[in-house]
Design an enzyme around this catalytic site. Sequence first.
Site, mmCIF file in Angstrom:
data_model
loop_
_atom_site.group_PDB
_atom_site.id
_atom_site.type_symbol
_atom_site.label_atom_id
_atom_site.label_comp_id
_atom_site.label_asym_id
_atom_site.label_seq_id
_atom_site.Cartn_x
_atom_site.Cartn_y
_atom_site.Cartn_z
ATOM 1 N N ILE A 1 32.938 49.192 28.916
ATOM 2 C CA ILE A 1 33.939 50.172 28.464
ATOM 3 C C ILE A 1 33.207 51.186 27.596
ATOM 4 C CG2 ILE A 1 36.110 50.510 27.226
ATOM 5 C CD1 ILE A 1 36.636 47.453 27.691
ATOM 6 N N GLU B 1 29.530 41.952 29.532
ATOM 7 C CA GLU B 1 29.341 40.573 29.060
ATOM 8 C C GLU B 1 30.063 40.350 27.739
ATOM 9 O OE1 GLU B 1 27.171 42.821 30.046
ATOM 10 O OE2 GLU B 1 25.259 41.940 30.650
#
Length: 133
Positions: A43, A55
């Site tokens: 993001i 992750e």
Amino acid sequence: MDYKSLMEQAQAARKKSYSPYSHFCVGAALLCKNGKVYTGCNIENAAYTPTNCAERTAIFKAVSEGERQFEAIAIIGGKENEEGGFCAPCGVCRQVISEFCDNDFKIVLGTVDSFKVYTLGELLPYSFTKSNL
Ligand code: THU
């Protein structure tokens, strides 16, 4: 949960990537020891530094839901107009993984049809963890 299925979930999560600046899309699927899977995508942000990797999105989602015991993470990444493939986790994500996982935690990299399983110990040797404090 086999690693191929985990990689499929990472691939599906990659489709949610919000990456208008790098155009590099990453997906991750984190397998808890209780069998639950939390997915994440990268993001990005106009100010760049607030960007969160796939992750860490998956790990923070899981920890914020009360999970602490993790077995494996599958990661897949690549340019937005290309198929996803091998994408090694960045150093920050390796460090965040090490907060919750032992050296035998599995990190699955590659594609749904061709992946390799690494351990955290292999990807982050001589780490600094809570055992040092
Ligand atoms: N990225 C991840 O999400 N995971 C990684 O392991 C490597 C990099 C993201 C961050 C940024 O949005 C984009 O990929 C390019 O660095």
